[in-house]
Design an enzyme around this catalytic site. Structure first.
Site, short mmCIF file in Angstrom:
data_model
loop_
_atom_site.label_atom_id
_atom_site.label_comp_id
_atom_site.label_asym_id
_atom_site.label_seq_id
_atom_site.Cartn_x
_atom_site.Cartn_y
_atom_site.Cartn_z
N ARG A 17 -17.68 -4.99 -27.16
CA ARG A 17 -17.08 -6.23 -27.70
C ARG A 17 -17.26 -6.41 -29.20
O ARG A 17 -16.64 -7.28 -29.79
CB ARG A 17 -17.65 -7.43 -26.93
CG ARG A 17 -17.03 -7.58 -25.56
CD ARG A 17 -17.31 -8.93 -24.98
NE ARG A 17 -18.66 -9.03 -24.44
CZ ARG A 17 -19.37 -10.16 -24.39
NH1 ARG A 17 -18.87 -11.28 -24.86
NH2 ARG A 17 -20.58 -10.16 -23.87
N THR A 90 -29.53 -0.34 -16.85
CA THR A 90 -30.80 -0.63 -17.53
C THR A 90 -31.99 0.05 -16.83
O THR A 90 -32.94 0.46 -17.49
CB THR A 90 -31.05 -2.15 -17.60
OG1 THR A 90 -30.89 -2.70 -16.28
CG2 THR A 90 -30.06 -2.84 -18.53
N ASP A 113 -30.62 -5.41 -28.86
CA ASP A 113 -29.62 -6.33 -29.40
C ASP A 113 -30.03 -7.79 -29.26
O ASP A 113 -29.20 -8.69 -29.32
CB ASP A 113 -28.26 -6.09 -28.74
CG ASP A 113 -28.30 -6.28 -27.22
OD1 ASP A 113 -29.38 -6.56 -26.68
OD2 ASP A 113 -27.23 -6.16 -26.58
N GLY A 148 -28.39 -12.36 -15.18
CA GLY A 148 -29.08 -12.20 -13.91
C GLY A 148 -29.82 -13.50 -13.58
O GLY A 148 -30.51 -14.05 -14.41
N ASN A 235 -23.37 -9.70 -28.70
CA ASN A 235 -22.36 -8.87 -28.05
C ASN A 235 -21.03 -8.86 -28.79
O ASN A 235 -20.18 -8.04 -28.52
CB ASN A 235 -22.12 -9.35 -26.61
CG ASN A 235 -23.37 -9.20 -25.77
OD1 ASN A 235 -23.84 -8.09 -25.56
ND2 ASN A 235 -23.92 -10.31 -25.33
N ASN A 398 -24.57 2.40 -75.83
CA ASN A 398 -25.72 3.20 -75.38
C ASN A 398 -25.32 4.53 -74.78
O ASN A 398 -26.16 5.35 -74.49
CB ASN A 398 -26.55 2.40 -74.38
CG ASN A 398 -25.72 1.92 -73.19
OD1 ASN A 398 -24.54 1.62 -73.33
ND2 ASN A 398 -26.34 1.86 -72.02
N GLY A 435 -21.89 -10.04 -89.17
CA GLY A 435 -20.91 -10.07 -88.09
C GLY A 435 -19.88 -8.97 -88.24
O GLY A 435 -19.50 -8.59 -89.36
#
Ligand code: UD1
Ligand code: CA
Length: 468
Positions: A17, A90, A113, A148, A235, A398, A435
């Protein structure tokens, strides 16, 4: 904790997802990969080891985790990776870690996650496990869809039923399994070996070990927490953004607790570590990255981006300033004023009371106390002495196309507007550069140097007129 703890972090899933090429656990929250948050949390428990179960994008995931030292220890926490290919659930994921788990000890199972889990919560779960029980971390969800369910009988935990396998009645249960458990190693191994995939998804469910524990007469306990954010998983991009904000609000709350004044915690982002002194004020829409330190009474204006920098007491960073020290760092001295619209790059070291104004860029340069570059200027690879005034539109040239060279501007020099200092070059102390000068040769202290076309003024000159 007397019993040694092994941590198993499941991180093999695809994260469909997210609709991303990046493995899910490598998406960032607060500037750190989701999985890194979990690792950084568990090192605080000083476990024996952490075993990360990888699968999708395994090479990338394994290369991205930064090992960390446990508190007070110099050695890094041993981090082991096991691969799960294909991903059969799992229970199957934790089975891959079994060869890493000694007989004695307790395994703490976490999800790669679920980034905002806190060490204190895990300590509570391990205490409830007490080296012998199966301890499940649970929470009440207003909408438990997809999770679950914790099925109890006479108050005691009887089983976990996955949403897809649950009856209508079981789906009413609000108490859900968070995906975090602590379980004695020997029993875990035994229960894992007895799992089947006889369920609606054809997967080996880790959650089925609860039934086996009950069958074996083992004690099963639920540690119920109230703080849902700690167990929220990522997710989808929407969930990632929601959790990011929750994380930022927690960081902001912690800083405000210490006295930091944040104009709006909803418009405040830290992607790394921010350490603040007393009476610090931070206006809206500021982003802090990497390691940033703000001394006492520092004020940060709106819309600043500040990365890898140390800002000393009393300094003021005006709005829309961009500071990124990258690897070299940036230092801003006490009472310095920077911005609005200033840019400080790696190696910018501003002394006390230095002023850097709008559209001024400073890179790899040291400015001593009281030096000022207030408008539209560039200082790169320069050493600038005390009280130097660096005029509007002036730059250090530089870079000769091949190499970088240094410019030294000694104390009390005054550089006029629109000058080019062609490095390597030194402007002697107390000197002035007129200047519009392009300075290619070093100047002696106290001299006025002018290097530009002489002014010519013609009397009696008349402008062309348009032809008829
Ligand atoms: C799981 C739990 C569920 C719980 C929920 C909490 C099971 C069977 N169910 O459900 O009870 O409420 O977490 O979020 O455990 N993973 C692997 N390999 C696999 C499958 C998953 O490493 O083969 C990893 C995933 O990358 C993820 C974690 O395990 O980090 C959880 O997997 P996920 O598919 O999200 O579990 P759920 O089915 O949501
Ligand atoms: Ca999930």
């Amino acid at each position: 904790m007397a019993t040694p703890v092994d941590v198993v972090i499941m991180a093999a899933g695809k994260g469909t997802r997210m609709k991303s090429r990046l493995p899910k656990v490598l998406h960032r929250l607060g500037g750190r990969a989701l999985l890194q948050h979990v690792v950084d949390c568990v090192v605080q428990l000083s476990p024996r080891q952490a075993v990360v179960v990888t699968g999708h994008g395994a090479d990338q995931v394994e290369a991205s985790v930064m090992p960390r030292a446990t508190p007070g220890a110099t050695a890094l926490l041993p981090l082991n990776f096991v691969r799960q290919e294909p991903q059969l659930g799992t229970g199957h994921a934790v089975q891959q870690a079994v060869p890493c788990l000694p007989e004695e000890g307790v395994t703490l199972v976490l999800n790669g996650d679920v980034p905002l889990i806190e060490a204190a919560t895990l300590r509570g779960l391990l205490a409830d496990c007490d080296g012998k029980r199966l301890a499940l971390l649970t929470v009440d969800m207003p909408d438990p869809t997809g999770y679950g369910r914790i099925v109890r009988q006479g108050g005691a935990v009887h089983s976990i039923v996955e949403h897809k396998d649950a009856t209508e009645q079981q789906r009413e249960i609000r108490e859900i399994y968070t995906g975090v458990m602590a379980v004695p190693n020997a029993r875990l191994k035994n229960w894992l070996s007895r799992l089947s995939n006889d369920n609606s998804q054809g997967e080996y469910y880790l959650t089925d070990i609860v039934k086996l524990a009950v069958l074996d007469g083992a004690e099963v306990v639920a540690t119920r927490i109230m703080d849902k954010v700690q167990v929220d998983g990522v997710n989808s991009p929407v969930q990632l953004a929601e959790l990011e904000r929750a994380y930022q609000l927690r960081l902001a709350a912690g800083l405000m607790e210490q006295g930091v004044r944040i104009s709006d915690p909803a418009r405040f982002d830290v992607r790394g570590t921010l350490v603040c002194g007393q009476d610090v004020e931070i206006d809206v829409n500021c982003v802090f990255e990497g390691s940033v330190t703000l001394g006492d009474e520092v004020r940060i204006g709106a819309n600043c981006m500040i990365a890898n920098a140390s800002i000393a007491a009393g300094a003021v960073i005006h709005p829309f300033t961009h500071i990124d020290g990258e690897k070299l760092g940036v230092q801003v001295g006490e009472g310095a004023l920077v911005g609005p619209f200033a840019r400080l790059r790696p190696g910018a070291q501003l002394g006390p009371e230095v002023h850097i104004g709008n559209f001024v860029e400073v890179k790899n340069s040291t400015l001593a106390r009281g030096a000022k570059a207030n408008h539209l200027a560039y200082l790169g690879d320069a050493v600038v002495g005390e009280r130097v005034n660096y005029g509007a539109g002036s730059i250090t040239a530089n870079y000769d196309g091949a190499n970088k060279h240094r410019t030294v501007i000694e104390a009390d020099v005054h550089i006029g507007s629109n000058c080019v200092l062609v490095a390597p070059v030194t402007i002697g102390a107390g000197g002035t550069v007129g200047g519009g000068s392009t300075i290619t040769k070093s100047t002696a202290p106290g001299t006025l140097s002018v290097a530009r076309g002489k002014q010519v003024s013609l009397a009696g000159w008349s402008r062309p007129v348009k032809n008829k």
